[in-house]
Write a protein that holds these residues in place. Structure first.
Motif, PDB file in Angstrom:
ATOM      1  N   UNK A  54       7.928  -4.547   0.344  1.00  0.00           N
ATOM      2  CA  UNK A  54       6.859  -4.868  -0.605  1.00  0.00           C
ATOM      3  C   UNK A  54       5.643  -5.466   0.092  1.00  0.00           C
ATOM      4  N   UNK A  91      -2.577  -4.574   5.949  1.00  0.00           N
ATOM      5  CA  UNK A  91      -2.939  -3.690   7.065  1.00  0.00           C
ATOM      6  C   UNK A  91      -2.153  -4.012   8.331  1.00  0.00           C
ATOM      7  N   UNK A 109       4.267 -11.050  -3.936  1.00  0.00           N
ATOM      8  CA  UNK A 109       5.398 -10.417  -3.254  1.00  0.00           C
ATOM      9  C   UNK A 109       6.708 -10.817  -3.886  1.00  0.00           C
ATOM     10  N   UNK A 167       7.164  -8.877  -6.994  1.00  0.00           N
ATOM     11  CA  UNK A 167       7.388  -7.431  -6.833  1.00  0.00           C
ATOM     12  C   UNK A 167       8.862  -7.108  -6.621  1.00  0.00           C
ATOM     13  N   UNK A 168       9.629  -8.042  -6.034  1.00  0.00           N
ATOM     14  CA  UNK A 168      11.047  -7.738  -5.807  1.00  0.00           C
ATOM     15  C   UNK A 168      11.802  -7.575  -7.128  1.00  0.00           C
ATOM     16  N   UNK A 227       3.523  -4.361 -12.710  1.00  0.00           N
ATOM     17  CA  UNK A 227       3.329  -3.946 -11.308  1.00  0.00           C
ATOM     18  C   UNK A 227       1.859  -3.628 -11.027  1.00  0.00           C
ATOM     19  N   UNK A 253      -0.255  -5.405  -8.297  1.00  0.00           N
ATOM     20  CA  UNK A 253      -0.870  -4.574  -7.249  1.00  0.00           C
ATOM     21  C   UNK A 253      -2.368  -4.822  -7.167  1.00  0.00           C
ATOM     22  N   UNK A 306      -6.184  -8.537  -0.368  1.00  0.00           N
ATOM     23  CA  UNK A 306      -6.353  -7.808   0.896  1.00  0.00           C
ATOM     24  C   UNK A 306      -7.829  -7.580   1.185  1.00  0.00           C
ATOM     25  N   UNK A 338     -10.032  -9.170   4.257  1.00  0.00           N
ATOM     26  CA  UNK A 338     -10.380  -8.025   5.138  1.00  0.00           C
ATOM     27  C   UNK A 338      -9.123  -7.437   5.770  1.00  0.00           C
ATOM     28  N   UNK A 339      -8.149  -7.208   4.929  1.00  0.00           N
ATOM     29  CA  UNK A 339      -6.845  -6.747   5.398  1.00  0.00           C
ATOM     30  C   UNK A 339      -6.452  -5.455   4.670  1.00  0.00           C
ATOM     31  N   UNK A 340      -7.475  -4.718   4.234  1.00  0.00           N
ATOM     32  CA  UNK A 340      -7.227  -3.482   3.488  1.00  0.00           C
ATOM     33  C   UNK A 340      -6.843  -2.382   4.470  1.00  0.00           C
ATOM     34  N   UNK A 341      -5.771  -1.659   4.161  1.00  0.00           N
ATOM     35  CA  UNK A 341      -5.351  -0.577   5.059  1.00  0.00           C
ATOM     36  C   UNK A 341      -5.863   0.756   4.512  1.00  0.00           C
TER      37      UNK A 341
END
Lengths: 122, 358
Positions: free
Chosen positions: A84, A88, B139, B142-143, B182, B186, B193, B197-200
């Motif tokens: 989960x 990045x 997180x 989400x589990x 969810x 999300x 994120x 600045x952690x967007x993938x």
């Protein structure tokens, strides 16, 4: 002969659901509830595919990946990160170890994961 | 004097010996000897190296970061003091008095600067703690939601099948509500994120026409099942060039915009999705005849947690972050996003994505 899938995941109910699904799809399922046991089972049973959570007791998913990729015979086994965590850094770190796919558990149904497993085993 | 200059010039990390040396610097025989000034500047810079690292940890560019700007301000002030001293030596009989006045003013500026930087640091730490809290909570949530989702999958597969019973209806509701939770989580995680600045992004060449076309087919099917009087038309030209972007993220942006058009067309009306190529970019526009957005609310539409007044009166669901997310995602992929709207008549929301290089 049924293909062997090792699921390394500390959450028993997720293990239970995944095992039920994969068994009904005709796979043999092995369950490990922490990273250390996961590594041992991977060496011992030589699974055809590994489903790997990242947040695990004893050894986390990244340590498991690092050790599995260093073991002879195991680097070729496809590993699907099933977690989960979706940031990045985690994704890039996993991909650098050569995982086949990176899937967010919450965003995939059992059918969709089963489809991904089928693709990875081809 | 040493007290005045100590705090702004030299942070708490400096030793007592260094502080006393600085005190001597301004009370000794050669208060502005080049050597001593260089030592102060060097010390000042070295002490702030950590602050520069800190700037990076905030995710800010150096020129947006108070710590770095404080460092620059310090260097400029020191140079100004020295320049003032030397200039006053030529034009004024007692240059030391002028230099001391300038020094006192500089010290006050430094103290104020230091307070601003410390306050920023506290705000940034609080914000980081909040962001970590959201991340951990999301997180953790989400589990159990994943467990509910997977167990429901099994119930459907093993016990329900295609039968149309009352139990299936209730399970459908459970599944839908689980999915709604969810989506909220999300969205919060995506927001986190983006802010960290952690967007993938995983860009590839793909057909935006196909993505939007499939999305609208699915939405039209749902609208038909719900017996809605809204219908979405599409104008997607054949041979539309591919785009180069993250396919999943592009689909999420398109669905934010299409879903908004449906949501705010509660009284019915036509929705039209159009795709055009403008050379370097592919543009997707979604036009609706819904409630539109008031002039006052238009300025805020891409802000975080913003819900337009006329919407909130009858549509209380939603966090008000989807357009904020859409804007951040489109811009991260090298595109643009915008809209025009008239209250009571409808809106046009559009976004562009870079065309794939041939």
């Amino acid at each position: 002969m049924a293909k062997k899938i090792l699921f390394i995941e500390d959450e028993a109910r997720l293990q239970e659901a995944m095992a039920a699904k994969l068994k009904s799809d005709g796979y043999e399922v092995l369950s490990a509830f922490d990273g250390e046991t996961g590594i041992k089972m991977a060496q011992e049973h030589k699974p055809d595919l590994i489903l790997l959570d990242l947040i695990l007791p004893k050894k986390d998913g990244f340590e498991v990946l690092e050790e599995l990729k260093a073991k002879p015979g195991l680097p070729a086994v496809p590993i699907l990160a099933l977690t989960n965590l979706e940031d990045r850094r985690s994704i890039e770190r996993c991909l650098s170890y050569g995982v086949h796919s990176y899937l967010a558990k919450a965003n995939y149904s059992l059918d969709e994961i089963s489809q991904k497993i089928k693709e990875a085993l081809q | 004097m040493s007290n005045l200059i100590r705090r702004p010039f030299l942070s708490d990390e400096l030793s007592c010996a260094e502080i006393s040396r600085c005190g001597k610097l301004f009370s000794g025989v050669a208060p502005f000897s080049a050597r001593n000034v260089i030592i102060i500047i060097m010390k000042f810079h070295l002490d702030r190296v950590d602050s520069i690292k800190q700037c990076r940890s905030y995710g800010l560019s150096l020129w947006q970061c108070p710590q770095f700007l404080f460092l620059i301000m310090g260097a400029i002030t020191i140079i100004s003091i020295i320049a003032t001293y030397f200039a006053s030596r030529y034009y004024i009989q007692e240059p030391e008095v002028v230099a001391l006045i300038v020094l006192a003013v500089a010290a006050i500026i430094f103290i104020i600067g230091h307070i601003i930087v410390s306050s920023f640091d506290m705000i940034a730490s609080a914000s980081r703690a909040k962001s970590e809290f959201v991340s951990i909570m999301s997180h953790q949530l989400r589990t159990p939601l994943s467990i509910i989702k997977w167990q429901l999958n099994l119930i459907y597969e093993k016990h329900i099948g295609t039968e149309n019973s009352e139990i299936k209806k209730f399970l459908d509701h459970l599944g839908e509500e689980n999915q709604r939770m969810l989506h909220i989580i999300n969205d919060l995680l995506e927001l986190n994120r983006i802010e960290d600045r952690n967007l993938y992004l995983n860009p590839s060449n793909f057909s935006l026409g196909e993505v939007v076309g499939d999305l609208i087919d699915r939405r039209n099917k749902s609208l038909l099942e719900a017996e809605s009087n809204v219908f979405i038309e599409t104008k997607i030209p054949e041979n539309l060039p591919d785009v180069f972007a993250d396919k999943i993220k592009a689909e999420s942006v398109a669905s934010h915009i299409v879903d908004n058009a449906i949501r705010y067309s509660a009284n019915g009306g036509k929705i039209e999705a159009t795709l055009v190529s403008s050379g370097k970019y592919i543009k997707c526009s979604v036009t609706d005849q819904g409630i539109g957005i008031s002039k006052k609310d238009q300025k805020m539409i891409f802000s975080k947690f913003f819900r337009a007044g006329n919407v909130f009166r009858y549509q209380t669901q939603g966090l008000g972050i989807r357009l904020y997310l859409a804007k951040a995602i489109v811009e991260a992929m090298g595109g643009k996003i915008g809209f025009r709207s008239e209250e009571g008549k409808g809106s046009v929301f559009w976004f562009t994505l870079p065309a794939a290089k041939v």
